[in-house]
Design an enzyme around this catalytic site. Structure first.
Site, short mmCIF file in Angstrom:
data_model
loop_
_atom_site.label_atom_id
_atom_site.label_comp_id
_atom_site.label_asym_id
_atom_site.label_seq_id
_atom_site.Cartn_x
_atom_site.Cartn_y
_atom_site.Cartn_z
N ASP A 36 -17.34 -6.60 -17.68
CA ASP A 36 -17.74 -5.40 -18.42
C ASP A 36 -16.76 -4.27 -18.09
O ASP A 36 -16.37 -4.11 -16.93
CB ASP A 36 -19.17 -5.00 -18.03
CG ASP A 36 -19.76 -3.97 -18.96
OD1 ASP A 36 -19.27 -2.83 -18.99
OD2 ASP A 36 -20.74 -4.31 -19.66
N ILE A 37 -16.39 -3.48 -19.09
CA ILE A 37 -15.43 -2.39 -18.84
C ILE A 37 -16.09 -1.19 -18.16
O ILE A 37 -15.39 -0.33 -17.64
CB ILE A 37 -14.71 -1.94 -20.13
CG1 ILE A 37 -15.69 -1.43 -21.18
CG2 ILE A 37 -13.85 -3.07 -20.68
CD1 ILE A 37 -15.01 -0.77 -22.37
N ASN A 54 -30.25 -7.27 -23.79
CA ASN A 54 -30.79 -6.14 -24.54
C ASN A 54 -30.84 -6.56 -26.01
O ASN A 54 -29.88 -7.11 -26.54
CB ASN A 54 -29.89 -4.91 -24.38
CG ASN A 54 -29.80 -4.44 -22.94
OD1 ASN A 54 -30.79 -4.50 -22.22
ND2 ASN A 54 -28.64 -4.00 -22.53
N GLN A 96 -29.73 -2.26 -27.30
CA GLN A 96 -28.54 -3.09 -27.54
C GLN A 96 -27.48 -2.20 -28.17
O GLN A 96 -27.67 -1.64 -29.24
CB GLN A 96 -28.89 -4.26 -28.47
CG GLN A 96 -27.73 -5.19 -28.71
CD GLN A 96 -28.11 -6.37 -29.60
OE1 GLN A 96 -29.25 -6.53 -30.02
NE2 GLN A 96 -27.13 -7.19 -29.89
N HIS A 119 -25.28 -10.93 -26.38
CA HIS A 119 -24.58 -11.05 -25.11
C HIS A 119 -25.57 -11.00 -23.95
O HIS A 119 -26.60 -10.36 -24.04
CB HIS A 119 -23.51 -9.97 -24.94
CG HIS A 119 -23.99 -8.56 -25.11
ND1 HIS A 119 -24.30 -8.01 -26.33
CD2 HIS A 119 -24.18 -7.58 -24.19
CE1 HIS A 119 -24.67 -6.75 -26.16
NE2 HIS A 119 -24.61 -6.47 -24.87
N HIS A 133 -25.84 -10.02 -20.02
CA HIS A 133 -25.26 -9.34 -18.86
C HIS A 133 -25.58 -10.18 -17.63
O HIS A 133 -26.73 -10.58 -17.44
CB HIS A 133 -25.87 -7.95 -18.66
CG HIS A 133 -25.59 -6.99 -19.76
ND1 HIS A 133 -24.58 -6.06 -19.69
CD2 HIS A 133 -26.20 -6.81 -20.96
CE1 HIS A 133 -24.58 -5.33 -20.79
NE2 HIS A 133 -25.56 -5.77 -21.58
#
Length: 116
Positions: free
Chosen positions: A30-31, A86, A93, A99, A101
C-alpha cells in the site's frame, strides 16, 4: 474497466512494489501503509466490490484469502495479521476494485473499530 487504477496495476501499466503476482492475482504494498505490513491483494480481472462478486468468482476469492497467510509470513508478520475488505460506500471502499488489505507487523494491532 480501462481507467481503474487497480486494473492498471494488474496489467502492469502503473508501477507498484509487488509482493506476489500470478495469472489471476497481484499483491502489492500500500502506498499509504497503516501498519508495518500493509499489502493489497487484488484480482487482475475487474470485480468492483465483494458485494458484486458472484458464484463464478468463488475460486479467485478463495485464492485471494488463501494467499494472505503466506504473504504475511514472508513480509514480516509471522505471528498473525488482519484482513480487511472494505465494501461500498458504507464500508468506506475508496477504490472500486475488490481488494483485501493484509495488515500486520511485529506488534499487536490496535482495536479493529473505535469503541462507541
Amino acid at each position: 474497466m480501462q481507467d481503474c487504477i487497480f486494473c492498471k496495476i494488474g496489467r502492469g501499466e502503473i508501477p507498484a512494489k509487488k509482493a506476489y503476482e500470478d495469472d489471476e492475482l497481484v499483491a502489492f504494498h500500500d502506498i499509504s501503509p497503516q501498519a508495518p505490513l500493509h499489502l493489497l491483494v487484488i484480482p487482475k480481472r475487474h470485480i468492483a466490490s465483494l458485494a458484486e462478486a458472484g458464484d463464478a468468482d468463488a475460486p479467485v476469492l478463495g485464492r485471494m484469502l488463501a494467499l494472505t497467510g503466506r504473504l504475511a509470513r514472508e513480509n514480516g508478520s509471522p505471528e498473525g495479521y488482519r484482513t480487511i475488505v472494505n465494501t461500498g460506500r458504507i464500508g468506506r471502499q475508496d477504490v472500486m476494485h475488490l481488494h483485501i488489505h493484509v495488515i500486520g507487523g511485529p506488534d499487536p494491532l490496535g482495536a479493529m473499530l473505535p469503541r462507541r
